[in-house]
Write a protein that holds these residues in place. Structure first.
Motif, PDB file in Angstrom:
ATOM      1  N   SER A  44       0.843  -1.193   0.000  1.00  0.00           N
ATOM      2  CA  SER A  44       0.000   0.000   0.000  1.00  0.00           C
ATOM      3  C   SER A  44       0.870   1.232   0.000  1.00  0.00           C
ATOM      4  CB  SER A  44      -0.906   0.015   1.232  1.00  0.00           C
ATOM      5  OG  SER A  44      -1.551   1.262   1.354  1.00  0.00           O
ATOM      6  N   ASN A  45       0.410   2.267  -0.696  1.00  0.00           N
ATOM      7  CA  ASN A  45       1.105   3.540  -0.673  1.00  0.00           C
ATOM      8  C   ASN A  45       0.427   4.519   0.265  1.00  0.00           C
ATOM      9  OD1 ASN A  45       3.192   3.009  -2.605  1.00  0.00           O
ATOM     10  ND2 ASN A  45       1.635   3.039  -4.189  1.00  0.00           N
ATOM     11  N   GLY A  46      -0.487   4.023   1.099  1.00  0.00           N
ATOM     12  CA  GLY A  46      -1.191   4.887   2.029  1.00  0.00           C
ATOM     13  C   GLY A  46      -0.378   5.157   3.280  1.00  0.00           C
ATOM     14  N   SER A  47      -1.051   5.681   4.290  1.00  0.00           N
ATOM     15  CA  SER A  47      -0.357   6.080   5.516  1.00  0.00           C
ATOM     16  C   SER A  47      -0.673   5.171   6.698  1.00  0.00           C
ATOM     17  CB  SER A  47      -0.726   7.528   5.867  1.00  0.00           C
ATOM     18  OG  SER A  47      -0.297   8.397   4.839  1.00  0.00           O
ATOM     19  N   SER A  48      -1.365   4.044   6.460  1.00  0.00           N
ATOM     20  CA  SER A  48      -1.645   3.072   7.513  1.00  0.00           C
ATOM     21  C   SER A  48      -0.926   1.777   7.206  1.00  0.00           C
ATOM     22  CB  SER A  48      -3.155   2.813   7.632  1.00  0.00           C
ATOM     23  OG  SER A  48      -3.818   3.927   8.161  1.00  0.00           O
ATOM     24  N   LEU A  49      -0.049   1.346   8.105  1.00  0.00           N
ATOM     25  CA  LEU A  49       0.718   0.130   7.892  1.00  0.00           C
ATOM     26  C   LEU A  49      -0.135  -1.093   8.166  1.00  0.00           C
ATOM     27  CD1 LEU A  49       3.970   1.276   9.692  1.00  0.00           C
ATOM     28  CD2 LEU A  49       3.596   1.141   7.227  1.00  0.00           C
TER      29      LEU A  49
END
Length: 306
Positions: free
Chosen positions: A205-210
């Motif tokens: 994912s390139n989001g901000s939640s791992l």
């Protein structure tokens, strides 16, 4: 320990520090990046960088939103050191500290700088205690460090702030597996799949939640997922999880009989067949390994006498 992210720990030779002015405070010193000039030089020699560089906004004149967006784009394109620079520029220009500290932490973790990432997530939850992403990500680094009780607390806090986060429910479930709390794990993983049926099909994912997508004990994890899929009547994914667990050496048949949702599948021809195939593959690997270990070491060629 099998890890979710391709994480390596690097020695941090130096830190570029920024002081973030906050109302009522003198500032919070944070580090924008670990020094890795060699990696940056290599990335800047690529054709992709030559295309990106002319379009970078001026850090002195661009607005905060553009600077943060540029950091996001650079991170997606894997120019991680440069992404950290632009997040730092956005912070210096008065950007929202909680979100930016979280993004810096995620980027640092992707670079392998786990201790620095942890420090950023800790700062992020102090600056913005109501941010579920930062709490989730703090839980992720605690999980990586095998501090499962702390990870569980952080994930629970993230869920308290956002009950519909499939990622946080999934992470909490996996942490419960490591903590040997199977009942709670099954409950959380079931909730994650209800919120997002495809959550375990995505590996990046390139989001901000791992999102932690595995545990140290992959065989047990796959078997627990089989339980969850059985509860949700998703037979294809249940069978796939059982197969993976069996191939990894898990005693699937014996454990299935103990579970309410899986017990009815013990004599299912599909299960019987996949267990036979898994055993055959496992026996074949063991036999091959034994054969290789029994071979004599290769002899060193002797040069002919002259």
């Amino acid at each position: 320990m099998m890890r979710t992210l391709p994480i390596r720990l690097f020695s941090v030779l130096s830190l570029l520090a920024f002081s973030i002015p906050l109302s009522g405070q003198t500032g919070i010193p944070v580090s924008s990046r670990g020094s890795d000039d060699a990696a940056r030089a290599i990335s800047h020699s690529t054709p992709e960088w030559k295309m990106v560089e002319p379009h970078l906004p001026n850090p002195s004149t661009a607005n905060v939103a553009d600077l943060e967006m540029q950091g996001d784009l650079l991170r997606i394109r894997r120019f991680l050191e440069d992404a950290l620079d632009y997040y730092g520029y956005a912070l210096k220009r008065g950007g929202e500290p909680g979100a930016l500290l979280n993004k810096i932490g995620v980027t640092q973790l992707e670079m392998g700088n786990e201790p620095i990432a942890r420090a950023f997530f800790q700062q992020a939850v102090k600056v913005k205690r109501g941010d579920p992403q930062s709490w989730n990500n703090l839980g992720a680094v605690q999980f990586i460090d095998h501090d499962f009780p702390a990870a569980i607390r952080s994930y629970k806090h993230a869920i308290k702030l956002n009950k519909k986060s499939a990622v946080s429910h999934s992470n909490l479930g996996i942490a419960y597996i490591e903590a040997k709390d199977v009942s709670s794990a099954k409950s959380e993983l079931t909730m994650a799949l209800k919120l997002d049926p495809d959550i375990f099909q995505r590996t990046a994912s390139n989001g901000s939640s791992l999102h932690m997508i595995t545990t140290g004990d992959r065989a047990n994890f796959c078997f627990q997922m089989a339980k969850v899929y059985a509860r949700l009547h998703n037979e294809p994914e249940m069978l796939h999880s059982l197969e993976t667990a069996a191939e990894a050496g898990f005693n699937v048949q014996a454990e299935m009989a103990k579970d309410y949702d899986l017990a009815r599948y013990v004599r299912d021809p599909r299960v019987v067949n996949l267990l036979m195939v898994a055993k055959s593959l496992r026996d074949s690997r063991i036999a091959h390994s034994s054969l290789v270990s029994a071979l004599p070491p290769a002899s060193t060629p002797v040069e002919p006498a002259r």
